[in-house]
Design a protein around this motif. Structure first.
Motif, mmCIF file in Angstrom:
data_model
loop_
_atom_site.group_PDB
_atom_site.id
_atom_site.type_symbol
_atom_site.label_atom_id
_atom_site.label_comp_id
_atom_site.label_asym_id
_atom_site.label_seq_id
_atom_site.Cartn_x
_atom_site.Cartn_y
_atom_site.Cartn_z
ATOM 1 N N GLY A 37 0.816 -1.214 0.000
ATOM 2 C CA GLY A 37 0.000 0.000 0.000
ATOM 3 C C GLY A 37 0.848 1.261 0.000
ATOM 4 N N VAL A 38 1.937 1.240 0.771
ATOM 5 C CA VAL A 38 2.857 2.382 0.809
ATOM 6 C C VAL A 38 3.465 2.599 -0.575
ATOM 7 C CG1 VAL A 38 5.066 3.203 1.750
ATOM 8 C CG2 VAL A 38 3.356 2.185 3.270
ATOM 9 N N SER A 39 3.858 1.512 -1.246
ATOM 10 C CA SER A 39 4.468 1.660 -2.571
ATOM 11 C C SER A 39 3.460 2.164 -3.597
ATOM 12 C CB SER A 39 5.115 0.354 -3.034
ATOM 13 O OG SER A 39 4.146 -0.629 -3.336
ATOM 14 N N LEU A 40 2.205 1.738 -3.486
ATOM 15 C CA LEU A 40 1.184 2.249 -4.412
ATOM 16 C C LEU A 40 0.942 3.731 -4.156
ATOM 17 C CD1 LEU A 40 -0.940 2.022 -6.613
ATOM 18 C CD2 LEU A 40 -2.536 1.140 -4.881
ATOM 19 N N ASN A 41 0.886 4.119 -2.888
ATOM 20 C CA ASN A 41 0.678 5.531 -2.568
ATOM 21 C C ASN A 41 1.815 6.385 -3.124
ATOM 22 O OD1 ASN A 41 -1.317 7.151 -1.316
ATOM 23 N ND2 ASN A 41 0.145 7.652 0.283
ATOM 24 N N ALA A 42 3.052 5.875 -3.046
ATOM 25 C CA ALA A 42 4.196 6.600 -3.611
ATOM 26 C C ALA A 42 4.043 6.732 -5.127
ATOM 27 C CB ALA A 42 5.496 5.880 -3.270
ATOM 28 N N ALA A 43 3.544 5.682 -5.770
ATOM 29 C CA ALA A 43 3.335 5.731 -7.218
ATOM 30 C C ALA A 43 2.246 6.737 -7.592
ATOM 31 C CB ALA A 43 2.975 4.343 -7.745
ATOM 32 N N LEU A 44 1.270 6.925 -6.729
ATOM 33 C CA LEU A 44 0.173 7.863 -6.995
ATOM 34 C C LEU A 44 0.556 9.314 -6.737
ATOM 35 C CD1 LEU A 44 -2.842 5.900 -5.469
ATOM 36 C CD2 LEU A 44 -2.379 6.325 -7.895
ATOM 37 N N ALA A 45 1.688 9.555 -6.067
ATOM 38 C CA ALA A 45 2.093 10.923 -5.725
ATOM 39 C C ALA A 45 2.208 11.809 -6.963
ATOM 40 C CB ALA A 45 3.406 10.913 -4.947
ATOM 41 N N GLY A 46 2.775 11.284 -8.031
ATOM 42 C CA GLY A 46 2.891 12.058 -9.266
ATOM 43 C C GLY A 46 1.536 12.406 -9.848
ATOM 44 N N LEU A 47 0.597 11.501 -9.736
ATOM 45 C CA LEU A 47 -0.761 11.769 -10.215
ATOM 46 C C LEU A 47 -1.404 12.879 -9.385
ATOM 47 C CD1 LEU A 47 -2.959 10.912 -12.234
ATOM 48 C CD2 LEU A 47 -3.693 9.208 -10.552
ATOM 49 N N GLY A 48 -1.141 12.856 -8.064
ATOM 50 C CA GLY A 48 -1.657 13.914 -7.197
ATOM 51 C C GLY A 48 -1.084 15.278 -7.558
ATOM 52 N N THR A 49 0.188 15.311 -7.867
ATOM 53 C CA THR A 49 0.835 16.561 -8.294
ATOM 54 C C THR A 49 0.209 17.057 -9.589
ATOM 55 O OG1 THR A 49 2.890 15.930 -7.212
ATOM 56 C CG2 THR A 49 3.052 17.605 -8.935
#
Length: 124
Positions: free
Chosen positions: A89-101
């Motif tokens: 879950g932590v790794s998926l959240n890190a992957a989504l960070a760029g999408l959030g930006t």
């Protein structure tokens, strides 16, 4: 752990990733757990204004099945259940960070209003 047989086949990696975060609330649940740590159900619900109890339960079950969220049940009275992110879950959240930006930039670009909860956090 994840039950791969219930989903797929996939066209590409993005397809597989989007399958796991499909639905309005899953990425927000990931964000909430990442930024606030282990949470009880009521705390999660307060942190996600607008989510129904039924939808939160459904998404948490799916996310647990996909190996994104760990559910810890404490055998006490009254019962206590806590949710936290797994390493997956932590790794998926890190992957989504760029999408959030990207989404934050889109909000700025189109002049959309940002919705803030009581603690005024940004989901980017």
């Amino acid at each position: 752990m994840a039950t791969a047989a219930r989903r797929g086949p996939y066209f590409c990696g993005v397809d597989a990733a989007m399958d796991v975060v499909a639905g309005k609330w899953k990425s927000l649940i990931l964000w909430e757990l990442d930024h606030h740590g282990t949470r009880r159900f009521a705390e999660l619900r307060r942190g996600l204004p607008g989510v129904s109890e039924k939808m939160l339960i459904q998404h948490l079950r799916e996310m647990e099945e996909d190996g994104l969220v760990h559910r810890e049940v404490y055998l006490q009275v009254p019962p206590k259940v806590e949710y936290s992110l797994t390493e997956h879950g932590v790794s998926l959240n890190a992957a989504l960070a760029g999408l959030g930006t990207w989404g934050t930039e889109r909000i700025r670009r189109i002049g959309a209003a940002k919705v803030f909860t009581g603690d005024e956090h940004d989901h980017s």
